[in-house]
Design an enzyme around this catalytic site. Sequence first.
Site, short mmCIF file in Angstrom:
data_model
loop_
_atom_site.label_atom_id
_atom_site.label_comp_id
_atom_site.label_asym_id
_atom_site.label_seq_id
_atom_site.Cartn_x
_atom_site.Cartn_y
_atom_site.Cartn_z
N MET D 72 1.79 -2.29 -7.11
CA MET D 72 0.90 -2.63 -6.33
C MET D 72 -0.57 -1.79 -6.59
O MET D 72 -1.53 -2.44 -6.81
CB MET D 72 0.92 -2.40 -4.65
N LEU D 74 -1.39 0.94 -5.16
CA LEU D 74 -2.49 1.38 -3.88
C LEU D 74 -3.62 0.74 -3.33
O LEU D 74 -4.56 1.31 -3.05
CB LEU D 74 -2.86 3.26 -4.18
N ASN D 135 1.55 10.79 1.18
CA ASN D 135 2.38 10.12 0.21
C ASN D 135 2.13 11.02 -1.05
O ASN D 135 1.11 10.97 -1.87
CB ASN D 135 1.81 8.78 -0.05
N CYS D 138 3.56 8.65 -5.23
CA CYS D 138 3.54 7.33 -5.60
C CYS D 138 3.74 7.27 -7.26
O CYS D 138 3.02 7.88 -7.84
CB CYS D 138 2.23 6.72 -5.32
C1 LIG Z 1 5.63 -3.51 -2.22
C2 LIG Z 1 5.69 -1.75 -2.03
C3 LIG Z 1 4.50 -1.11 -1.93
C4 LIG Z 1 4.77 0.44 -1.55
N1 LIG Z 1 3.70 1.05 -1.22
C5 LIG Z 1 3.94 2.26 -0.95
C6 LIG Z 1 2.71 3.05 -0.27
O1 LIG Z 1 1.71 2.45 -0.59
N2 LIG Z 1 2.93 4.23 0.02
C7 LIG Z 1 4.06 4.66 -0.24
O2 LIG Z 1 4.41 5.93 0.52
N3 LIG Z 1 5.52 4.19 -0.28
C8 LIG Z 1 5.35 2.89 -0.80
N4 LIG Z 1 6.19 2.00 -1.18
C9 LIG Z 1 7.60 2.90 -1.12
C10 LIG Z 1 8.16 2.41 0.27
O3 LIG Z 1 7.35 2.85 1.34
C11 LIG Z 1 9.57 2.70 0.24
O4 LIG Z 1 9.42 4.42 0.07
C12 LIG Z 1 10.39 2.32 -1.04
O5 LIG Z 1 10.27 0.97 -1.01
C13 LIG Z 1 12.18 2.34 -0.69
O6 LIG Z 1 12.45 1.42 0.45
P1 LIG Z 1 13.32 0.24 0.38
O7 LIG Z 1 13.99 0.15 -0.71
O8 LIG Z 1 13.55 0.02 1.66
O9 LIG Z 1 11.70 -0.68 0.11
C14 LIG Z 1 6.02 0.65 -1.36
C15 LIG Z 1 7.09 -0.07 -1.89
C16 LIG Z 1 7.02 -1.45 -1.92
C17 LIG Z 1 8.18 -2.42 -2.10
#
Ligand SMILES: Cc1cc2nc3c(=O)[nH]c(=O)nc-3n(C[C@H](O)[C@H](O)[C@H](O)COP(=O)(O)O)c2cc1C
Lengths: 308, 308, 313, 313
Positions: D72, D74, D135, D138
């Site tokens: 994405m 951020l 965070n 990332c």
């Molecule tokens: C579309 C998307 C956007 C994400 N954006 C962020 C973010 O801005 N900051 C962050 O710390 N993690 C971000 N993550 C990571 C998620 O918070 C999470 O740590 C990661 O997806 C693993 O969990 P999941 O498998 O349940 O999605 C993002 C994940 C996805 C899929």
Amino acid sequence: MIKDKRTTLPIARIVEETENVRTFTFRMDVKAAPGQFIMLTDFKGGEKPFSISDNMLEDGKNGYLSVSIKRIGDFTRRLFDMKAGDIVSIRGPYGTPFFIPGKPDEKTPEVVSKIKPADFRPVLCGGGFGLPPLYLLAKRLLEAGVPAKNIKAVGAGRSEADLLFEQQFTGLGIPYTGAAESLDDVSAAASLEGGCGRICGTAAEALTEIATETNFVYASGPDLMMKSLIPQMPQDTEYQFLFERYMKCAIGICGSCATDPGGIRICKEGPALWRHQVEQLEDFGVYRRTASGAIELFENRLAGRDRA
Amino acid sequence: MIKDKRTTLPIARIVEETENVRTFTFRMDVKAAPGQFIMLTDFKGGEKPFSISDNMLEDGKNGYLSVSIKRIGDFTRRLFDMKAGDIVSIRGPYGTPFFIPGKPDEKTPEVVSKIKPADFRPVLCGGGFGLPPLYLLAKRLLEAGVPAKNIKAVGAGRSEADLLFEQQFTGLGIPYTGAAESLDDVSAAASLEGGCGRICGTAAEALTEIATETNFVYASGPDLMMKSLIPQMPQDTEYQFLFERYMKCAIGICGSCATDPGGIRICKEGPALWRHQVEQLEDFGVYRRTASGAIELFENRLAGRDRA
Amino acid sequence: MKNEIRTEFLGVELSSPLVLPAGVLDISFSSMNQVSAVGAGLVTTKSLTIESRKGHDGPVVAEVEGGMLNAMGLCNPGIDAGLEELKLLKTAAEADVEGPGNCPVNVSIFATDVNGFSDLAERVNNSEADFLELNLSCPNVMDEFGVPLAASEKTVAEIITAVKSVCVKPVIAKLSPNVTSLTRIAGAAAEAGADALCMINTLGPGLEIDIEAGRPVLSNISGGLSGPCVKPVALRLVYECRKSGLSLPIIGMGGITTGEDAVQMLMAGADLVGVGTAVYYRGPGVFGLINEELLSFLKRKGLESITDINRII
Amino acid sequence: MKNEIRTEFLGVELSSPLVLPAGVLDISFSSMNQVSAVGAGLVTTKSLTIESRKGHDGPVVAEVEGGMLNAMGLCNPGIDAGLEELKLLKTAAEADVEGPGNCPVNVSIFATDVNGFSDLAERVNNSEADFLELNLSCPNVMDEFGVPLAASEKTVAEIITAVKSVCVKPVIAKLSPNVTSLTRIAGAAAEAGADALCMINTLGPGLEIDIEAGRPVLSNISGGLSGPCVKPVALRLVYECRKSGLSLPIIGMGGITTGEDAVQMLMAGADLVGVGTAVYYRGPGVFGLINEELLSFLKRKGLESITDINRII
Ligand SMILES: Cc1cc2nc3c(=O)[nH]c(=O)nc-3n(C[C@H](O)[C@H](O)[C@H](O)COP(=O)(O)O)c2cc1C
Ligand SMILES: Cc1cc2nc3c(=O)[nH]c(=O)nc-3n(C[C@H](O)[C@H](O)[C@H](O)COP(=O)(O)OP(=O)(O)OC[C@H]3O[C@@H](n4cnc5c(N)ncnc54)[C@H](O)[C@@H]3O)c2cc1C
Ligand SMILES: Cc1cc2nc3c(=O)[nH]c(=O)nc-3n(C[C@H](O)[C@H](O)[C@H](O)COP(=O)(O)OP(=O)(O)OC[C@H]3O[C@@H](n4cnc5c(N)ncnc54)[C@H](O)[C@@H]3O)c2cc1C
Ligand SMILES: Cc1cc2nc3c(=O)[nH]c(=O)nc-3n(C[C@H](O)[C@H](O)[C@H](O)COP(=O)(O)O)c2cc1C
Ligand code: FES
Ligand code: FES
């Protein structure tokens, strides 16, 4: 197993609708319902949503998918530089399509679910590139048994050049009203008898003139255009509007397209929303969210640039 | 999507067959074909293959799965300390099962695929814990229309206590010959009229006596036992043997159970192999591979410990 | 043979760019011969250690979404018995009149220090091996041996330097994805004189818990992740090595299951493509299937050879 | 409310141990309110930066076997607009007579250095935030900002120390799995005074190539891997942190899609469980579904609360 396969393929055909609108057709055999959209990319930066405007060639050949695209910014400009045979990549179709009479689901309001196709008298009202998806809708309405004479199409735009798809609608036997703020030839603004012709005015004005027997409105276009239709509808008319919001994932996880205050995701629960959903929107016609998620008021936006 | 789900569940029942063999039954509704095996673990170190010996209770209740286990080393000793209600975990069934007449596939030799169930006259010959899987086979043969009187069972073992499943086979109306190198009561070694009784000798000797009308041999047990049967079969008899090799993954990737020189994997293409496959094995009755993959000659092995 | 995609690798000609990686169907000469016969261009032995190892207790594998965990625990019959299998393999392959079983062999070795690797490498000198692969990256014996050697640039460089000084075979370093920067380690390996790199070993490792028992499924608790879901990580690492300027040949692996996957791996920058866990999904015949799929892609695109797609992104 | 599994976290009571992680359905107050209403016990905002960011060009997501890649970039409206959404969220949640939308909020922030984090943290002090999440991990802006901060124990410790000295909210450090030893970094975070840890951010990152176009699918080339296939890695890391003696509360996430997954995560040692990519597979209602599945597991096993399964392996 991958639910959501991407298809990368050559553009089968490009047709110029107006100077700034072209229809791109792909050889793709997918089930596409009217109101659904695809995400399109050329892998050169950017992937954008476009509504499906057709799924066959004019000669009735199946296995094709078309989108009609307006040249606006960098991405669409690049598309306009492409030729048939050039490679693009598509995912989708996505989203909840328009309602088709006789095929209600649990979200269909009761009064609508009871209307028989033969009694369905919809106006299909599209602003700018909002009109092409209504063409696929018109085809599906006819297939579902809605008589062509029951259907009326309104194409709205700034100038005559923005009035899209007249031929396509009249080709289906559906009367087409073009509503433009400026007409090349003002004398062309004929009487709208039979709902066919031109008026020098807005979509809302066109609707007032032709909607006398209407019992359903489908609209597709900029928020403000769609919003302007509501006061013109006969009391209690049910409607569906096709929404646009900034789309990134298109699969319902990023939240970019979510509307306020209910969180309805335009890429999933939309783009086609029911009146009862529309009535709960606080952002409708008031603001949109930009690519960053920031709120941008239409007031400010219109002050800057107008793209309807 | 996970193809190969593990089931963790309480032991439904434990039945003592002999001092060193117990049948463990689980409430598990899976399609299990005779000759197939499961991998069983208690999550305390070790996961071992056991052949499926039944898939219903004696009263005909479906939805159960049984394995009959001999106490040998650490792992099986731990199982013998468990009680009904204790939790174990199972994956499978795995492997290519025994042939059932009337249901040939592309690997079935032509002469066999033509035999009608009514004309099928198999001997089922099992050494030690090789016998229980033949019980499930017997049930399936009967279901397929092979008359009970056509079938003969031989259970072989060192002593009388190793002669398993006599009651089960005779319960199906299948005559059962017990062949033991030592009999508690030598006078029990009766005539084998009808193929029913005891002999003081090997599985091969039993086969010689009862195989006169046989046109197929199923065997299951130690390599050397199975190999000893071949010279005793009427010329050109087709057969299937159920093989054991050291199993780790049981899903065909680690290579632990592969045979020489063709690389047939006992966990996939086996455990049931056809005569034409068996005839190509160079390791059959000569050596096995240990947990490390090292070759261990039977000669050396037998000099050490004998577990048949 | 009809599905041939002849490829050169470190001066040796292969009938296919597909490689059987260490640990899959490669304990015995029979399995390796079979995989060679069905379409692999190069087979790798199970990682061999000085002494034989029976490996970890079961369960040693657990299927998970998109792949598989394994903690075999480096079971192998030891270097001497392992090299005996190579002799048997050559004999078996030569006996095979059809011939395709006769592919080059990559001997994988595992040790815990520089001397251990040198020692093993010397023994491989006098064997039928075509290449020597250093498994610097097994994630499944960390309880026994600590963090994989491939986690340290210095250690990787030391081992490769030492092995190169004693070994007459081309040396391939097998690297781990479970580090902060594989690219840096790849650079160190190249500088130390590795002839090629093999990446990636299994990812993670991962843990799967049986909730009914409240116990880890694998007796080793954790196991390396392989199969389709690791493919994106493998592709990215190969691509980044190329982007960093690395020019050594790379055997790319991790989740390659279809011809399309193999094309992606070649485009990312690999020269040969390993196919391991896919044997679970598509059987040993997967090598022939991927060869076919690869060929039909080239044909459809009007391309002559895989060099036309190699490293193109 | 019937599907409640009340849980305490850093002194705040939650109606469920399920957490909406940063980046999923959390740009606007509406989405967060909705997710709260359907069963999340805690919602996290999209990671906020000082200035607004429009994020990477599309394609920003690619489904892969067992999961999803995302880059994405951020995208977020900036800290000030982001904190405005929090106000709207509180108003909206209070307006909701049914009440369940009124859950605590975790504000995620992203910066590239110590000062940046301190700056953001100070602004969060006067907001409706219940917790502050850093965070540090990332993986999708590496071209822009280099290796994630969470790759260095020293940097992680510095940032946490600085933030703790200015911030009145409990501080949660979000860590990356893409390092040689997450356990060491978790230890450093704990020592520096983090109040809790959140793990894991996305894995890899990974690359997916479109073979017809010969181009990476994502415009950012690579993207972080999330979804079911990362679960084993997430479980292993949480488990290893516990085994290393870490006692801080942990929000465990990575691939949690079902109640069974959530049970595994609790057993591995997490106190709360994040559910992100699962929204793709099961819709936003996934929070309610997992709450139900979790409850029915507890019931079947005759257990009172999730503390009975927490950290049991
Ligand atoms: C579309 C998307 C956007 C994400 N954006 C962020 C973010 O801005 N900051 C962050 O710390 N993690 C971000 N993550 C990571 C998620 O918070 C999470 O740590 C990661 O997806 C693993 O969990 P999941 O498998 O349940 O999605 C993002 C994940 C996805 C899929
Ligand atoms: C559901 C849906 C259906 C659409 N159908 C059509 C269609 O059939 N024909 C057509 O010409 N256009 C359609 N659009 C709009 C189209 O996506 C934009 O015109 C296009 O993305 C502009 O890109 P650009 O780079 O040329 O212009 P830019 O300069 O990038 O953007 C100009 C404007 O386009 C809109 N836009 C840009 N990117 C996106 C995005 N990712 N998501 C949503 N809006 C965006 C914004 O309003 C922006 O202000 C649709 C949009 C949505 C949401
Ligand atoms: C396809 C197949 C079906 C089998 N069916 C049965 C059955 O129905 N009933 C039964 O009692 N036994 C059966 N066995 C054998 C059973 O798996 C072993 O007896 C058991 O694993 C011994 O474990 P242990 O720890 O008690 O003994 P250990 O002391 O560990 O081993 C004793 C011997 O058992 C064999 N063995 C041990 N581990 C394995 C393994 N992972 N794979 C194969 N053999 C092994 C070896 O020959 C070893 O020398 C079968 C084996 C195979 C391969
Ligand atoms: C069952 C199994 C055993 C393995 N054993 C080894 C090994 O001994 N040495 C080694 O270097 N890699 C070993 N690996 C890793 C593979 O060689 C390969 O790097 C990894 O599995 C990724 O490729 P794949 O997804 O195609 O399987 C093993 C993998 C599996 C699945
Ligand atoms: S575009 Fe609708 S949620 Fe991402
Ligand atoms: S046990 Fe048969 S291949 Fe692994």
